[in-house]
Design an enzyme around this catalytic site. Structure first.
Site, PDB file in Angstrom:
ATOM      1  N   LYS A   8       0.841  -1.206   0.000  1.00 55.01           N
ATOM      2  CA  LYS A   8       0.000   0.000   0.000  1.00 55.01           C
ATOM      3  C   LYS A   8       0.870   1.246   0.000  1.00 55.01           C
ATOM      4  CE  LYS A   8       0.617   1.628   4.387  1.00 55.01           C
ATOM      5  NZ  LYS A   8       1.334   2.788   4.747  1.00 55.01           N
ATOM      6  N   ASP A 135      -2.811  -1.425  10.298  1.00 52.18           N
ATOM      7  CA  ASP A 135      -2.951  -1.362   8.837  1.00 52.18           C
ATOM      8  C   ASP A 135      -3.639  -2.602   8.259  1.00 52.18           C
ATOM      9  OD1 ASP A 135      -1.766   1.089   8.486  1.00 52.18           O
ATOM     10  OD2 ASP A 135       0.221   0.297   7.994  1.00 52.18           O
TER      11      ASP A 135
HETATM   12  P1  ATP Z   1       4.085  -0.358   7.784  1.00 55.34           P
HETATM   13  O1  ATP Z   1       3.851   0.394   6.515  1.00 55.34           O
HETATM   14  O2  ATP Z   1       2.818  -1.096   8.267  1.00 55.34           O
HETATM   15  O3  ATP Z   1       4.788   0.410   8.839  1.00 55.34           O
HETATM   16  P2  ATP Z   1       6.499  -1.566   6.937  1.00 55.34           P
HETATM   17  O4  ATP Z   1       6.498  -1.779   5.463  1.00 55.34           O
HETATM   18  O5  ATP Z   1       7.182  -0.350   7.426  1.00 55.34           O
HETATM   19  O6  ATP Z   1       5.009  -1.590   7.412  1.00 55.34           O
HETATM   20  P3  ATP Z   1       7.002  -4.335   7.400  1.00 55.34           P
HETATM   21  O7  ATP Z   1       7.762  -4.655   6.178  1.00 55.34           O
HETATM   22  O8  ATP Z   1       5.574  -4.731   7.460  1.00 55.34           O
HETATM   23  O9  ATP Z   1       7.125  -2.756   7.688  1.00 55.34           O
HETATM   24  O10 ATP Z   1       7.767  -5.003   8.614  1.00 55.34           O
HETATM   25  C1  ATP Z   1       8.261  -4.353   9.683  1.00 55.34           C
HETATM   26  C2  ATP Z   1       8.777  -5.357  10.719  1.00 55.34           C
HETATM   27  O11 ATP Z   1       7.872  -6.442  10.883  1.00 55.34           O
HETATM   28  C3  ATP Z   1      10.139  -5.955  10.375  1.00 55.34           C
HETATM   29  O12 ATP Z   1      10.925  -5.824  11.527  1.00 55.34           O
HETATM   30  C4  ATP Z   1       9.864  -7.414  10.082  1.00 55.34           C
HETATM   31  O13 ATP Z   1      10.894  -8.271  10.534  1.00 55.34           O
HETATM   32  C5  ATP Z   1       8.576  -7.704  10.840  1.00 55.34           C
HETATM   33  N1  ATP Z   1       7.702  -8.652  10.141  1.00 55.34           N
HETATM   34  C6  ATP Z   1       6.938  -9.565  10.727  1.00 55.34           C
HETATM   35  N2  ATP Z   1       6.260 -10.293   9.834  1.00 55.34           N
HETATM   36  C7  ATP Z   1       6.590  -9.820   8.621  1.00 55.34           C
HETATM   37  C8  ATP Z   1       6.213 -10.168   7.288  1.00 55.34           C
HETATM   38  N3  ATP Z   1       5.360 -11.174   7.049  1.00 55.34           N
HETATM   39  N4  ATP Z   1       6.726  -9.449   6.287  1.00 55.34           N
HETATM   40  C9  ATP Z   1       7.572  -8.417   6.544  1.00 55.34           C
HETATM   41  N5  ATP Z   1       7.986  -8.053   7.769  1.00 55.34           N
HETATM   42  C10 ATP Z   1       7.500  -8.745   8.806  1.00 55.34           C
END
Ligand code: ATP
Length: 290
Positions: A8, A135
């Site tokens: 997203k 989210d």
């Molecule tokens: P958001 O936009 O919701 O803040 P993000 O893109 O910044 O998400 P994610 O990639 O969802 O962040 O992941 C952040 C943290 O969650 C990382 O530390 C990761 O190790 C952990 N995590 C747990 N499960 C997952 C998964 N299925 N995919 C990615 N990261 C994950």
């Protein structure tokens, strides 16, 4: 069973107030893009819930949002998920502000509903999703939506008209709690014009939509993250209609009318950054209202 877990973007991100429970009330226009992970579920004979992925940097226990989603689903519905095996083919950048983990969790919830509770309404599935993470309800629903509260109050939107979207993630994480900690809501000088964005989306006017793209987190971004502004500047110089950070960053997205212009800009950015992608809006509703 297989499902795609789409990334997203935040076309807008506004922080309205700090609540007594410590969370902030947000108002965000969320948009899915075609870039996705592939998630699959298998029923095996083992104990507990297991997870497989080639992405060695991901946790495989309950701290993986996909596992947590299955655990919350089991708790809330009483379904026994012992032996469930989840596989993740990871393509989305991690810690990027693109809800990669939340989207994986949401894909698991949609599949579990289809398999075990086909009569469950979208509202109930989104209630369960909110217990997994802020989210996750949007990621369950998909397409484009206005998200309010912590992100759990959703209203469907028409979404971006077809265009090319360039994503560039610099090689550092930004801590979401750190950014929230820097926000003093009363001191924010600018807020997105969300009403303006909603009517531009209704009209489907890409240039007009781009004028309303805005993320208040950019206004509190410490200097150590100035790469984010550099990438924005580069994208604008390379003919993006608009460029902004998504969520709490650090990924920057640029919107282009034409794929060729986005590809040209991608080639320039790829000289400096490893994680550069060209994608498109994905407006399909993933969990439909009954
Ligand atoms: P958001 O936009 O919701 O803040 P993000 O893109 O910044 O998400 P994610 O990639 O969802 O962040 O992941 C952040 C943290 O969650 C990382 O530390 C990761 O190790 C952990 N995590 C747990 N499960 C997952 C998964 N299925 N995919 C990615 N990261 C994950």
């Amino acid at each position: 069973m297989e499902e795609r877990a789409y990334a997203k973007l935040n076309l807008t991100l506004d922080i309205l107030r700090k609540r007594e429970d410590g969370f902030h009330d947000l108002r965000m226009v969320m948009q899915n893009v075609a870039l996705c992970d592939d998630i699959s579920l298998e029923e095996k004979s083992g104990e507990g819930i297991s997870l497989h992925t080639k992405a060695a940097y991901l946790p495989t226990d309950s701290s993986n949002i996909a596992v947590k989603a299955a655990e919350v689903f089991a708790r809330e519905t009483g379904v026994n998920l012992s032996g469930l095996d989840i596989s993740i083919a990871k393509r989305l950048p991690v810690c990027a502000g693109m809800a990669g983990g939340s989207s994986d969790g949401a894909a698991v919830l949609r599949m579990l509903r289809r398999r075990y509770r086909p009569d469950m309404g979208r509202e109930e599935l989104e209630r369960i999703a909110a217990l997994v993470g802020s989210d996750v309800p949007f990621c369950v629903r998909g397409g484009a939506a206005l998200a309010e509260g912590k992100g759990e109050r959703l209203r469907d939107l028409p979404g971006l008209p077809d265009c090319a979207i360039l994503l560039c993630k610099p090689d550092f994480p930004i801590s979401t709690p750190e950014l929230f900690g820097l926000v003093r809501v009363k001191k924010l000088k600018f807020h997105p014009d969300t009403a303006g964005m909603l009517s531009a989306l209704e009209r489907g006017d890409l240039q007009e939509i781009c004028r309303y793209v805005y993320n208040v987190f950019e206004d509190v971004l410490p200097r150590k993250y100035q790469r984010v502004w550099e990438i924005k500047r580069q994208m604008l110089e390379l003919d993006a209609f608009t460029a902004a950070m998504t969520g709490s960053g650090p990924t920057v997205f640029g919107i282009f009318a034409e794929e060729e212009a986005a590809q040209r800009a991608a080639q320039v950015l790829a000289r400096e950054y490893r994680q550069v992608y060209v994608t498109r809006p994905w407006n399909e509703k993933l969990a439909k209202a009954e």
